[in-house]
Design an enzyme around this catalytic site. Structure first.
Site, short mmCIF file in Angstrom:
data_model
loop_
_atom_site.label_atom_id
_atom_site.label_comp_id
_atom_site.label_asym_id
_atom_site.label_seq_id
_atom_site.Cartn_x
_atom_site.Cartn_y
_atom_site.Cartn_z
N SER A 52 0.77 -1.25 -0.10
CA SER A 52 0.10 0.00 0.08
C SER A 52 0.90 1.18 0.00
CB SER A 52 -0.96 0.02 1.38
OG SER A 52 -1.99 0.94 1.18
N ASP A 58 -2.07 6.40 -3.47
CA ASP A 58 -1.08 5.95 -2.72
C ASP A 58 -0.61 4.76 -3.65
OD1 ASP A 58 -3.08 4.22 -2.42
OD2 ASP A 58 -2.54 3.51 -0.62
N ASP A 85 -0.81 1.64 -4.09
CA ASP A 85 -1.74 0.61 -4.75
C ASP A 85 -3.00 1.15 -5.18
OD1 ASP A 85 -2.73 0.67 -2.21
OD2 ASP A 85 -3.41 -1.28 -2.12
N ASP A 99 -5.66 2.33 -3.52
CA ASP A 99 -6.94 2.34 -2.99
C ASP A 99 -7.29 3.27 -2.13
OD1 ASP A 99 -5.30 1.84 -0.87
OD2 ASP A 99 -5.93 0.11 -0.21
#
Length: 448
Positions: free
Chosen positions: A99, A242, A244, A246
Site C-alpha cells: 500500500s 498511494d 496501490d 486504494d
C-alpha cells in the site's frame, strides 16, 4: 493473529513473513483452502515495488504445486484486482502490495468471491495451514534490486480503465483541469487515462515507476507535491494516490488539502440531495472527526462508525444498508462501484459533485465543520497493552478531565507498523494541544 494484521500481511521484504519461502507456503495453503471450499480460480496481481515480482512468483509457485487454478493479472491497482475477481468469476483474489509503505516493504491482501476483503476466520485458517509447509529459513537470502522500468498491466489499462470510464456521462469533465500524482505506483497511466477519457485536461506526476521509487516522497503520503502542481498548472482540482491506488488525497484549486471527512461529507450531501443516499446513512471509522457526524446530522444523514480499515467499513456498510463509506486517511468505498476502497472512484465522485454543483471545490468544502484535532503516529519499541501502561493510562485519564466531555481521545497501536497512533479532538484547540503534549510524553516514558 500471528501473521495477518488489520489489512493483510505486511512487513519489510526479506523478513520471515515477507520472503519467497513464506509466500510459497502461503500459496500452498491457499490452494488447500480452494480445494476444500469447492475449488475455483484465484486471480493474482501486484503493485510496482521491486520485490513484487519475486514474491508473486513464489506465491504462484505455491498455488501451482497445490493444484490451484490461477490467473496473473499483472501490475494493477488493488481496486482493479478486486474488479478482476468479479470479471473473471474467481473464487478469490490476492494482491501483492504494501500500500502506502516504502518500496522496502511488501505484503499481501486477500479478497473473497464477492471482491471483499476476507474475514478473520479465513485468515486464521490460512495461518494454521501454511505452517505445515514452512521450510527452514537458515539459508535464505533476500534478493537485491536495481531500478528498472515497470509497466502497468493490460488488465488495468484496458479492462479496469474501461469500466471506470463508463460510470459517468461522456465528456462530463470537458474544460476541467486535473492534477494527478500516482505515487509511481500501480495507478500510473491508469487514473490519468480515465480522467482524459471524460474530456479532462490532465497534468500528471509520479507515473514512472522503477520499483524503487513507489511512495518515495510523493503520492498520498506527500500531497504537497500534488498541491504544488495544482498551483503551477492552474488545475481545478488535484488528486494524489498511494502506491496501490486504494486511497486518494484531494486538493482544491488553490492547492489546499481537504480532510478525508470533508470529502466523505461532500459526497454524502450531494448524494442525499439527489435522492441517491441509501438509508440516508454513511459509514466511517472511529478515527474520523466528530464534526462530520454533527454536520451530516443537521442534514438528516446518520453516521455509523466501524473499526479502522476498509474491510471493517464495508462490513458496517452491509449491516446498515449504506452505499458510501470511508476513512479520513483517504480510503473511500462506493459499493455500487466496488466493494473495497478505490481512490479513482473517489476522485471521480468528487469531480461529479463539482460538475453537478458547477462550483469551485474551495467553496463546496464548507459544508462540513471540523473539530480541532491533532493526530500523531509515533514509533515504539514495544506494544504494551495500553491498559497496562503506567504513564500513558494516567495521561489519558488526565486528558479526560481536561476535555470535560467536549472532546475525545483515540489511542491505538498500528496493525501494520510498530507505531502507536494518538488522536486528541475537542472544541477547544488549546485543550487538545495540552492533551497531545501529555500523551506524547507518556509514550516516550512507557514505550520507547
Amino acid at each position: 493473529m500471528k501473521y495477518f494484521g488489520t489489512d493483510g500481511i505486511r512487513g519489510t521484504y526479506g523478513e520471515f513473513e515477507i520472503s519467497e519461502p513464506f509466500f510459497v507456503a502461503l500459496g500452498k495453503a491457499t490452494a488447500d483452502w480452494l480445494a476444500e471450499n469447492g475449488s475455483g480460480k484465484i486471480v493474482v496481481g501486484g503493485d510496482t515495488r521491486a520485490s513484487t515480482d519475486v514474491l508473486k512468483s513464489a506465491f504462484c509457485d505455491g498455488l501451482k504445486s497445490g493444484g490451484a487454478q490461477f490467473e496473473d493479472l499483472g501490475v494493477l491497482p488493488t481496486p482493479a484486482l478486486a474488479y478482476g475477481v468479479l470479471a473473471r468469476n474467481a473464487k478469490m483474489g490476492a494482491m501483492i502490495t504494501a500500500s502506502h509503505n516504502p518500496y522496502t516493504d511488501n505484503g499481501i491482501k486477500f479478497f473473497d468471491g464477492n471482491a471483499r476483503k476476507v474475514e478473520d476466520d479465513m485468515q486464521e485458517w490460512l495461518e494454521v495451514r501454511l505452517e505445515k509447509y514452512l521450510p527452514s529459513f537458515d539459508s535464505y537470502k533476500p534478493q537485491t534490486f536495481e531500478p528498472r522500468k515497470i509497466e502497468v498491466g493490460k488488465f488495468a489499462l484496458e479492462e479496469y480503465a474501461k469500466k471506470m470510464s463508463s460510470i459517468f456521462p461522456k465528456d462530463f469533465l470537458k474544460g476541467v483541469k486535473v492534477a494527478i500524482d500516482m505515487a509511481n505506483g500501480a495507478t500510473s497511466k491508469v487514473s490519468s487515462k480515465v480522467f482524459a477519457s471524460y474530456g479532462a485536461e490532465v497534468f500528471e506526476i509520479g507515473c514512472e515507476p522503477t520499483g524503487l521509487n513507489i511512495n518515495d516522497a510523493i503520492g498520498s503520503q506527500h500531497p504537497e507535491k500534488m498541491s504544488e502542481l495544482c498551483k503551477q498548472v492552474g488545475a481545478n482540482v488535484g488528486f494524489a494516490h498511494d502506491g496501490d491506488g486504494d486511497r486518494v488525497v484531494v486538493a482544491d484549486e488553490s492547492g489546499a488539502i481537504l480532510e478525508g471527512e470533508e470529502i466523505l461529507g461532500l459526497i454524502a450531501l450531494d448524494a442525499k440531495a439527489r435522492g441517491k443516499l441509501a438509508n440516508d446513512s454513511i459509514v466511517t471509522t472511529l478515527q474520523s472527526n466528530i464534526g462530520l457526524d454533527e454536520s451530516l446530522k443537521e442534514n438528516g444523514i446518520s453516521v455509523y462508525r466501524s473499526g479502522i480499515g476498509d474491510r471493517l467499513v464495508m462490513r458496517e456498510m452491509l449491516a446498515h444498508n449504506a452505499v458510501i463509506g470511508g476513512e479520513n486517511s483517504g480510503h473511500f468505498i462506493f459499493s455500487e462501484v466496488s466493494p473495497c476502497g478505490d481512490g479513482l472512484a473517489a476522485a471521480l465522485a468528487v469531480l461529479s459533485v463539482m460538475s453537478s454543483k458547477n462550483g469551485k471545490l474551495s467553496e463546496l468544502r464548507g459544508g462540513i465543520k471540523m473539530y480541532p484535532q491533532l493526530a500523531k503516529a509515533i514509533a515504539v519499541a514495544r506494544k504494551t497493552p495500553i491498559d497496562q501502561t503506567e504513564n500513558l493510562a494516567g495521561a489519558m485519564a488526565r486528558c479526560g478531565e481536561i476535555l470535560d466531555g467536549e472532546g475525545r481521545l483515540l489511542i491505538r497501536y498500528s496493525g501494520t507498523e510498530k507505531k502507536i497512533r494518538l488522536l486528541a479532538e475537542g472544541k477547544d484547540l488549546k485543550k487538545v494541544e495540552r492533551c497531545m503534549e501529555l500523551l506524547e510524553k507518556a509514550v516516550e516514558l512507557d514505550l520507547q
